[in-house]
Design a protein around this motif. Structure first.
Motif, short mmCIF file in Angstrom:
data_model
loop_
_atom_site.label_atom_id
_atom_site.label_comp_id
_atom_site.label_asym_id
_atom_site.label_seq_id
_atom_site.Cartn_x
_atom_site.Cartn_y
_atom_site.Cartn_z
N GLY A 1 -1.69 1.36 -4.37
CA GLY A 1 -0.50 0.55 -4.12
C GLY A 1 -0.17 -0.36 -5.29
N THR A 2 0.54 -1.43 -5.00
CA THR A 2 0.96 -2.38 -6.05
C THR A 2 0.75 -3.80 -5.57
OG1 THR A 2 3.26 -2.45 -5.23
CG2 THR A 2 2.72 -0.79 -6.93
N VAL A 3 0.59 -4.72 -6.51
CA VAL A 3 0.54 -6.15 -6.21
C VAL A 3 1.58 -6.84 -7.09
CG1 VAL A 3 -1.36 -6.49 -7.85
CG2 VAL A 3 -0.88 -8.24 -6.14
N GLY A 4 2.39 -7.67 -6.50
CA GLY A 4 3.46 -8.33 -7.23
C GLY A 4 2.99 -9.53 -8.03
N ASN B 1 4.48 -8.06 -16.31
CA ASN B 1 4.87 -6.97 -15.42
C ASN B 1 5.16 -7.56 -14.04
OD1 ASN B 1 4.39 -4.76 -17.32
ND2 ASN B 1 2.21 -5.20 -17.02
N GLU B 2 6.27 -7.18 -13.45
CA GLU B 2 6.62 -7.71 -12.14
C GLU B 2 5.65 -7.25 -11.06
OE1 GLU B 2 8.89 -10.01 -11.51
OE2 GLU B 2 9.26 -10.09 -13.67
N GLU B 3 4.97 -6.12 -11.31
CA GLU B 3 3.94 -5.66 -10.40
C GLU B 3 2.88 -4.88 -11.14
OE1 GLU B 3 6.14 -3.33 -7.54
OE2 GLU B 3 6.00 -1.51 -8.78
N GLU B 4 1.68 -4.93 -10.62
CA GLU B 4 0.55 -4.18 -11.17
C GLU B 4 0.12 -3.14 -10.13
OE1 GLU B 4 -0.66 -4.46 -14.15
OE2 GLU B 4 0.28 -6.32 -14.82
N THR B 5 -0.23 -1.97 -10.60
CA THR B 5 -0.63 -0.90 -9.69
C THR B 5 -2.16 -0.82 -9.55
OG1 THR B 5 -0.67 0.74 -11.48
CG2 THR B 5 1.41 0.45 -10.29
N PHE B 6 -2.59 -0.30 -8.43
CA PHE B 6 -4.02 -0.01 -8.24
C PHE B 6 -4.12 1.34 -7.53
CE2 PHE B 6 -2.57 -2.71 -4.77
CZ PHE B 6 -2.99 -2.01 -3.65
N SER B 7 -5.21 2.03 -7.80
CA SER B 7 -5.36 3.39 -7.27
C SER B 7 -6.77 3.62 -6.72
CB SER B 7 -5.07 4.44 -8.35
OG SER B 7 -3.76 4.31 -8.85
N ASN B 8 -6.81 4.25 -5.56
CA ASN B 8 -8.06 4.75 -4.97
C ASN B 8 -9.16 3.70 -4.89
OD1 ASN B 8 -6.79 7.29 -4.82
ND2 ASN B 8 -7.49 7.81 -6.90
N LEU B 9 -8.79 2.53 -4.41
CA LEU B 9 -9.78 1.47 -4.26
C LEU B 9 -10.54 1.64 -2.95
CD1 LEU B 9 -7.72 -1.67 -5.40
CD2 LEU B 9 -9.17 -0.16 -6.78
N LYS C 1 0.86 -1.19 0.00
CA LYS C 1 0.00 0.00 0.00
C LYS C 1 0.89 1.24 0.00
CE LYS C 1 -3.64 -2.36 2.63
NZ LYS C 1 -4.42 -2.36 3.91
N THR C 2 0.67 2.09 -0.96
CA THR C 2 1.47 3.32 -1.04
C THR C 2 0.74 4.52 -0.44
OG1 THR C 2 0.62 3.72 -3.28
CG2 THR C 2 2.72 2.54 -3.08
N SER C 3 -0.59 4.43 -0.40
CA SER C 3 -1.36 5.52 0.24
C SER C 3 -2.71 5.01 0.68
CB SER C 3 -1.52 6.71 -0.70
OG SER C 3 -2.34 6.37 -1.80
N VAL C 4 -3.17 5.52 1.82
CA VAL C 4 -4.49 5.17 2.35
C VAL C 4 -5.15 6.47 2.81
CG1 VAL C 4 -5.79 3.88 4.06
CG2 VAL C 4 -3.66 2.93 3.13
N GLY C 5 -6.37 6.74 2.28
CA GLY C 5 -7.04 7.98 2.65
C GLY C 5 -8.50 7.94 2.30
#
Length: 215
Positions: free
Chosen positions: A177-180, A190-198, A167-171
């Protein structure tokens, strides 16, 4: 007596004519060659020689390819396409095996196409993830067999695994954040996938280089 002599000459002439028309005459630099299935008779400067064809054909190109995506490096399918091409005129058959020797060719398949190539659809690789190496051979009408030509492709039928979730940010806007991605055979796209504002449970898809996915 003359009549019998003429008859003999006529019969001899007809016999010689029938032999000639059964042969294929090829002109090469002012010389001629008569071909049968496995022997060649050359006429050069008036002399005739009889010898067996000992020249083995040569494979020009051989590769394995995944049928759906067309990739030649990775596949998640056991059955794939194999392609062979050559330049020789007298290729009669081909063989594919995993041993790498012509002695392992228990079955020879017809290759007498004027296109000088064959595409073998649904060629079965050996089961199990990993690098698969296949060897191709071609054989001419005189039973001369080419040297082996090989190609390899990575078979991966196992889905990748999800790695660490960071998790890169929580608000108030949600979680980012990212998932490997983990895949030991073909590797991940991709070694990791990003997710935003879930703000609710969401499944992120990860994919390996062979086309297998997981969420």
């Amino acid at each position: 007596m003359k009549t019998n002599h003429h008859k003999k000459l006529l019969i001899s002439s007809i016999f010689l004519f029938m032999i000639v028309i059964t042969l294929i005459v090829i002109t090469i630099n002012d010389s001629y060659a008569f071909y049968t299935n496995s022997y060649e008779i050359e006429i050069l400067t008036g002399s005739i020689g009889n010898f067996k064809d000992n020249d083995a054909p040569i494979i020009k190109k051989f590769y394995l390819k995944e049928d759906v995506t067309g990739t030649q490096k990775y596949t998640n399918q056991v059955r794939n396409l194999a392609y062979i091409s050559w330049e020789d005129e007298d290729v009669a058959s081909y063989c594919l095996n995993t041993e790498g020797t012509k002695e392992a060719c228990s079955v020879w398949n017809d290759a007498s196409s004027s296109a000088k190539e064959v595409e073998v659809s649904n060629y079965s690789l050996e089961y199990g993830d990993g690098t698969k190496t296949v060897y191709a051979f071609i054989k001419d009408y005189a039973n001369n067999v080419s040297e082996a030509k090989s190609d390899s492709i990575i078979l991966d039928v196992t889905n990748p695994e999800c790695g660490d979730v960071v998790k890169t940010s929580v608000g108030s806007s949600g979680v980012s954040g990212t998932v490997g991605c983990i895949d030991v055979t073909s590797g991940c796209v991709n070694e990791e996938e990003t997710f935003s504002n879930l703000k609710s449970t969401t499944y992120k898809t990860i994919t390996d280089k062979a086309g297998n996915t997981n969420s």
